[in-house]
Design an enzyme around this catalytic site. Structure first.
Site, PDB file in Angstrom:
ATOM      1  CG  ASP A  38      -4.996 -12.688   6.004  1.00 27.65           C
ATOM      2  OD1 ASP A  38      -4.891 -13.842   5.560  1.00 27.65           O
ATOM      3  OD2 ASP A  38      -4.228 -11.755   5.675  1.00 27.65           O
ATOM      4  CE1 TYR A  65      -8.801  -7.583   0.427  1.00 27.49           C
ATOM      5  CE2 TYR A  65      -7.957  -7.142  -1.777  1.00 27.49           C
ATOM      6  CZ  TYR A  65      -8.383  -8.042  -0.816  1.00 27.49           C
ATOM      7  OH  TYR A  65      -8.395  -9.374  -1.088  1.00 27.49           O
ATOM      8  CG  ASP A  79      -1.546  -9.236  10.445  1.00 30.84           C
ATOM      9  OD1 ASP A  79      -0.814  -9.714  11.347  1.00 30.84           O
ATOM     10  OD2 ASP A  79      -2.485  -9.883   9.946  1.00 30.84           O
ATOM     11  NE  ARG A 174      -1.427 -11.071   5.867  1.00 28.20           N
ATOM     12  CZ  ARG A 174      -1.011 -12.311   6.147  1.00 28.20           C
ATOM     13  NH1 ARG A 174      -0.159 -12.502   7.136  1.00 28.20           N
ATOM     14  NH2 ARG A 174      -1.438 -13.330   5.438  1.00 28.20           N
TER      15      ARG A 174
END
Length: 304
Positions: A38, A65, A79, A174
């Site tokens: 993203d 991550y 987000d 997310r």
């Protein structure tokens, strides 16, 4: 020029933006990426250069991550880039509550991707439909989350949790942030995301776009060898005569190859393998296949 670039994607750029920038810097058309990030996320974005774009389909799907989740807030994009939908202080949230809730997000789980995502529904991407005002919910998908570990806890009016997450392809961090907040009854959204590894590439070894430009200007940039991105695949080593036949696209009789005596045939019949010469030179991708005349090593991609 061919091989891979371990790019450190900056905040604000799409993965496509990064590919376009690399194309301009290298003055090459054949450039592609493995695994979309993203715009608000940073970190490892594998980039294939030249003929290595043909290898993107064989990269490992494993990723890690470092995520920061903010509680007490929900947004349209799951987000902080999106419109705030709900906002209420969540100072009562405790670390103990989070420790009890997190295990349900580990393992094989189902999740609904964010409304603003690149997934296609009816031939259109969800973010295009969302921007046009159409409320479309993406279908559930099954994903693998191998590990979730708490890195840090920041209590407060809108507390934040930092996590280390290891997962497979298609996992939306997310969605984990949104769903964790929903389970706790207070709402949650992703506040920051860094991809620390992807397809065998690691953040500590990555190059920023500025560093890449500096290396190109100094004439010292060299792409990473293709075999480095394929370490997860079973390895078959070919002696010189068979290597020459392979490079001509010929099928090889499996039983006549040295590796046939000690290889895990069950694995090789179900997954592609990487091939190299006895001196370590990369030859391409193949797969062992059963035929009426016996087992053959079939070329999937010949690298010459």
């Amino acid at each position: 020029m061919q091989g891979f670039l371990n790019l450190h994607k900056p905040f604000g750029l799409t993965s496509h933006d990064c590919v376009a920038r690399v194309r301009r810097l290298l003055k090459l058309k054949r450039v592609g990426h493995g695994g979309t990030l993203d715009p608000a996320a940073t970190g490892v974005l594998p980039i294939a250069i030249g003929r290595a774009t043909r290898l993107l389909q064989y990269l490992s799907h494993e990723k890690t991550y470092r995520a920061k989740i903010r509680f007490g807030i929900t947004t349209s994009t799951d987000d902080l880039a999106g419109e705030i939908l709900t906002q209420a202080p969540a100072a009562h949230l405790s670390l103990a509550q989070l420790q009890r809730a997190l295990p349900q997000f580990q393992g094989t789980i189902e999740q609904i991707p964010p409304s603003y995502s690149a997934i296609q529904v009816g031939g259109k991407r969800l973010y295009e439909l969302a921007r046009s005002g159409q409320a479309v919910t993406a279908p559930k998908r099954t994903v693998e989350v191998h590990r979730i570990e708490i890195l840090a806890w920041h209590p407060g009016e809108f507390p934040e949790l930092e996590l280390d997450i290891a997962c497979g392809s298609g996992t939306y961090i997310r969605s984990i942030a949104r769903d964790l907040g929903a389970v706790l009854g207070i709402g949650g959204t992703l506040a920051a995301l860094i991809r620390t590894s992807s397809s065998g590439f690691h953040l500590k070894d990555s190059l920023t776009l500025d560093q890449l430009e500096q290396q190109i200007t100094a004439n010292c940039f060299g792409p990473l060898p293709p075999a480095l991105a394929l370490q997860h695949l079973p390895l078959i080593t070919l002696p010189l005569p068979q290597a020459n036949d392979w490079q001509q696209g010929k099928r090889l009789v499996w039983e006549e190859l040295p590796d046939s005596k000690q290889a895990d045939l069950t694995l090789l019949l179900s997954t592609p393998c990487r091939l190299q010469t006895s001196n370590g030179a990369f030859l391409g991708i193949g797969q062992v296949t059963e035929t009426q005349s016996g087992k053959l090593l079939i070329p999937k991609l010949v690298w010459s």
